[in-house]
Scaffold this active site. Structure first.
Site, short mmCIF file in Angstrom:
data_model
loop_
_atom_site.label_atom_id
_atom_site.label_comp_id
_atom_site.label_asym_id
_atom_site.label_seq_id
_atom_site.Cartn_x
_atom_site.Cartn_y
_atom_site.Cartn_z
N ASP A 105 0.84 -1.21 0.00
CA ASP A 105 0.00 0.00 0.00
C ASP A 105 0.87 1.25 0.00
O ASP A 105 2.02 1.21 0.45
CB ASP A 105 -0.83 0.12 1.29
CG ASP A 105 -1.61 -1.11 1.62
OD1 ASP A 105 -1.93 -1.85 0.70
OD2 ASP A 105 -1.87 -1.29 2.82
N1 URA Z 1 -1.06 -5.91 4.08
C1 URA Z 1 -1.51 -4.64 4.05
O1 URA Z 1 -2.48 -4.29 4.70
N2 URA Z 1 -0.84 -3.75 3.28
C2 URA Z 1 0.25 -4.07 2.56
O2 URA Z 1 0.83 -3.21 1.90
C3 URA Z 1 0.70 -5.40 2.61
C4 URA Z 1 0.02 -6.31 3.37
#
Ligand code: URA
Length: 238
Positions: free
Chosen positions: A110
């Site tokens: 993310d």
């Molecule tokens: N889980 C999440 O919530 N975000 C990420 O970027 C990777 C795994």
């Protein structure tokens, strides 16, 4: 997959490795800037294997492919869509950004997540390493807004946690409590916002998330925003 042993047209070679457009490649070749096994070849339709080719006397840039380990900083997206804002691809050279096949991330982190992200132009690697079938362990460190309940450990480990709008439960995940509001979670799959949603489903919110490991790989002191190249055979088929 771009293999050095595969014989390709010279204009296609230069264009696919991101040097220039196909039209410019033709001009460069006609100008005598390209040699094959030491001899100038000015016919842009001539075929050669990438490792035999020099441009202006220099070997071609990683003609057999790229596997990049990046320490993703927060604030960058893993998308090629410029409308989504600044992306991790902006940390790479323009030449690498222009390659075909495209350099893409192996799974995504993310925008607000930092840590170890792999990028490659090898589609087979992307498919293999993102497939839940191969169960590549990925380790995340999460900082939470509320104190952690030890009950989450068996809950995540059971493989029965069903997230909203998902048809199947999450695969078993290992969790360690590092401090009252810090946990280390190991996942073998990569669902959308998975770590955040796993905690949210239990009434806790992830404040910060960092991926420290991807399979056998770790950041090993690499600063945020920096990358290093890995051997293409870092993940041999078993
Ligand atoms: N889980 C999440 O919530 N975000 C990420 O970027 C990777 C795994």
């Amino acid at each position: 997959m771009f293999s050095p042993c595969v014989v390709r047209r010279l204009d296609q070679l230069l264009a696919n490795l991101g040097y220039c457009s196909r039209r410019d490649a033709r001009a460069w070749i006609q100008q005598g800037r390209v040699t094959v096994r030491g001899k100038v070849v000015d016919d842009f339709g001539a075929k050669a294997s990438a490792t035999d080719v020099l441009l202006d006397g220099e070997p071609l840039d990683h003609p057999d492919g790229l596997l990049i380990l990046l320490h993703k900083p927060t604030g960058l997206v893993c998308s090629h869509d410029e409308r989504e804002g600044p992306s991790v691809y902006g940390l790479l050279s323009e030449r690498w950004r222009r390659r075909n096949p495209t350099v893409t991330s192996i799974g995504r982190l993310d925008k607000d997540t930092s840590g170890l992200l792999l990028l490659t132009d090898q589609s087979e690697l992307v498919h293999r390493l993102t497939s839940p079938k191969y169960k590549v362990p990925k380790i995340y460190r999460a900082t939470l807004t509320r104190d952690l309940s030890p009950d989450l450990i068996p809950l995540f480990a059971r493989g029965t946690l069903l997230l909203k709008d998902e048809a199947s439960p999450c695969a078993p995940a290992d969790m360690k409590i590092l401090s009252p509001r810090e946990a280390e979670v190991t996942l073998t799959e990569g669902r959308y916002h998975q770590v955040r949603r796993m905690f949210a489903s239990q009434g806790n919110e992830v404040l910060a998330l960092h991926r420290s490991n991807f399979g056998p790989l770790e950041l090993a002191g690499l600063p945020a925003g920096q990358w290093r190249l890995l051997p293409l055979d870092s993940f041999p088929k078993t």
